[in-house]
Design an enzyme around this catalytic site. Sequence first.
Site, PDB file in Angstrom:
ATOM      1  N   HIS A 121       0.882  -1.182   0.000  1.00 35.56           N
ATOM      2  CA  HIS A 121       0.000   0.000   0.000  1.00 35.56           C
ATOM      3  C   HIS A 121       0.919   1.231   0.000  1.00 35.56           C
ATOM      4  CE1 HIS A 121      -2.735   2.961   1.905  1.00 35.56           C
ATOM      5  NE2 HIS A 121      -3.726   2.175   1.553  1.00 35.56           N
ATOM      6  N   ASP A 198       3.353  -4.501   8.019  1.00 38.85           N
ATOM      7  CA  ASP A 198       2.108  -3.743   7.949  1.00 38.85           C
ATOM      8  C   ASP A 198       0.958  -4.757   8.024  1.00 38.85           C
ATOM      9  OD1 ASP A 198      -0.219  -2.598   7.032  1.00 38.85           O
ATOM     10  OD2 ASP A 198       0.675  -1.640   5.282  1.00 38.85           O
ATOM     11  N   GLN A 201      -4.218  -5.260   6.802  1.00 38.70           N
ATOM     12  CA  GLN A 201      -5.196  -6.175   6.172  1.00 38.70           C
ATOM     13  C   GLN A 201      -5.219  -7.538   6.825  1.00 38.70           C
ATOM     14  OE1 GLN A 201      -7.495  -5.483   4.000  1.00 38.70           O
ATOM     15  NE2 GLN A 201      -6.808  -3.406   3.603  1.00 38.70           N
ATOM     16  N   LYS A 224     -10.218  -1.391  10.678  1.00 33.34           N
ATOM     17  CA  LYS A 224     -10.352  -2.537   9.771  1.00 33.34           C
ATOM     18  C   LYS A 224     -10.745  -3.793  10.546  1.00 33.34           C
ATOM     19  CE  LYS A 224      -7.105  -0.780   6.370  1.00 33.34           C
ATOM     20  NZ  LYS A 224      -7.906  -0.204   5.296  1.00 33.34           N
ATOM     21  N   CYS A 362      -4.699   2.407  -3.663  1.00 39.47           N
ATOM     22  CA  CYS A 362      -3.469   2.932  -3.055  1.00 39.47           C
ATOM     23  C   CYS A 362      -2.318   1.940  -3.223  1.00 39.47           C
ATOM     24  CB  CYS A 362      -3.658   3.260  -1.573  1.00 39.47           C
ATOM     25  SG  CYS A 362      -4.932   4.458  -1.267  1.00 39.47           S
TER      26      CYS A 362
HETATM   27  N1  7TS Z   1      -1.571  -0.723   4.754  1.00 39.88           N
HETATM   28  C1  7TS Z   1      -2.465  -1.509   4.159  1.00 39.88           C
HETATM   29  C2  7TS Z   1      -2.063  -2.879   3.720  1.00 39.88           C
HETATM   30  C3  7TS Z   1      -3.769  -1.036   3.958  1.00 39.88           C
HETATM   31  O1  7TS Z   1      -4.653  -1.816   3.363  1.00 39.88           O
HETATM   32  C4  7TS Z   1      -4.117   0.265   4.387  1.00 39.88           C
HETATM   33  C5  7TS Z   1      -5.483   0.844   4.132  1.00 39.88           C
HETATM   34  C6  7TS Z   1      -3.146   1.026   5.041  1.00 39.88           C
HETATM   35  C7  7TS Z   1      -1.882   0.501   5.197  1.00 39.88           C
HETATM   36  C8  7TS Z   1      -3.439   2.371   5.603  1.00 39.88           C
HETATM   37  O2  7TS Z   1      -4.273   2.245   6.696  1.00 39.88           O
HETATM   38  P1  7TS Z   1      -4.830   3.556   7.459  1.00 39.88           P
HETATM   39  O3  7TS Z   1      -5.807   3.010   8.434  1.00 39.88           O
HETATM   40  O4  7TS Z   1      -3.671   4.232   8.085  1.00 39.88           O
HETATM   41  O5  7TS Z   1      -5.475   4.387   6.390  1.00 39.88           O
HETATM   42  N2  7TS Z   1      -6.133   0.278   3.011  1.00 39.88           N
HETATM   43  C9  7TS Z   1      -7.237   0.738   2.395  1.00 39.88           C
HETATM   44  C10 7TS Z   1      -7.825   0.056   1.333  1.00 39.88           C
HETATM   45  O6  7TS Z   1      -7.423  -1.004   0.858  1.00 39.88           O
HETATM   46  N3  7TS Z   1      -8.898   0.746   0.912  1.00 39.88           N
HETATM   47  O7  7TS Z   1      -9.012   1.849   1.678  1.00 39.88           O
HETATM   48  C11 7TS Z   1      -7.979   1.865   2.608  1.00 39.88           C
END
Ligand code: 7TS
Length: 404
Positions: A121, A198, A201, A224, A362
């Site tokens: 991501h 990370d 997911q 999530k 992303c």
């Molecule tokens: N890393 C991964 C693997 C992710 O899927 C996401 C968010 C992030 C980092 C960032 O997370 P945040 O909570 O700091 O925003 N992924 C997604 C997605 O797949 N669709 O919307 C956000």
Amino acid sequence: MLDIATIRKDFPILQREVNGKPLVYLDNAATSQTPQQVIDVIVDYYHNYNANIHRGVHSLSQEATDAYEAARQKVQQHFNAKHPEEIIFTSGTTHGINMIANGFASMLKAGDDVIVSALEHHSNIVPWQMLCEKTGATLKVIPMNLEGELVLSEYDNLLTENTKLVFVNHISNALGTINPIDTIIKKAHEVGAAVLVDGAQACPHIKPDVQALDVDFYVASAHKMCGPTGVGMLYGKKEWLTLLPPYQGGGEMISEVTFEKTTYADLPHKFEAGTPNVAGGIAFGAAIDYMNSIGFQAIADYENNLLEYATSELLSIDGLTIYGTSDQKTSVISFNLDGIHPYDVGTLLDKMGIAVRTGHHCAQPIMDFYKIPGTIRASFSFYNTKEEIDRFVEGVKKAKLMLS
Ligand code: 7TS
């Protein structure tokens, strides 16, 4: 066996209609929905004990502090960290990654290498690029194959004694691939490099054990995994968190301040400047309780069934291509219909009450690899049903007819 009908009653939003149709929510990889049990914890906080924490002698502040620290212990136990102070509350995965990238700025120099994977991501790419710009370190990339898996033989070639850091996701948000992080961590440690995983997911689907993995840093977002937005966790081995400088300066992260010199507070406070998301932290603990009450094995088994069913149903549609076909995969399906833009399919599905994500998710380097502008992504959670997948597949068929 999960009692899905009862579980669904926990999620008020699943009862609503969108565009005149019952909502089918298949955008769980972007954010999960929130059960009433977690909403109640947030309401209870603001109704009954809203206060700033770690600083008041008054009772409300004590109650809020106790609840916040109890939530930290829940996170610690869930991820099996050795010490509660190895858990830093963040605003989410992105924040946690930036904290560590910033911390390494004073430790890297030209000639050092950092390794990222092709499946990341943007939030696990850009902070490290910024770090490389600052320090002169070189960013190297573990490539992927057509199935959407990392090519580990190439990883072996990238690792040298110059490698200082490796950062990789546990599960790809765009394709659903589960990466072999235990092997990746072991190999990095053989050359003395630290590893950040990370887990954004992964945490909705599995329960990671940071000690068994021997990972140096692990980051995740509460939103999530049935928790609220604006809160997440950074796990760091105590030795690393002690060594790294703080990310932000401010209140609560200090031991003593004079205009000549400031000394920092002990862990975890050194990394938690300012008033945190108190309700969010407490609700994160409640979300972890909720997910554990369902059980991660039951969640994985149920979601794998949904994944298999949806995959075979979708593949019966002519001209449909699925991206990410590893047998190590979680409940995410990224796909396209020949000659049709993903955005158009997503828009038509929305008209039918079906929420999916379209675009590059992303993760532009993955789209570049497949030479596509983006995909339609359906991501399933334990509260989704086979009937919803039937409606979704019917919707895709209808959209195909309308758009071809
Ligand atoms: N890393 C991964 C693997 C992710 O899927 C996401 C968010 C992030 C980092 C960032 O997370 P945040 O909570 O700091 O925003 N992924 C997604 C997605 O797949 N669709 O919307 C956000």
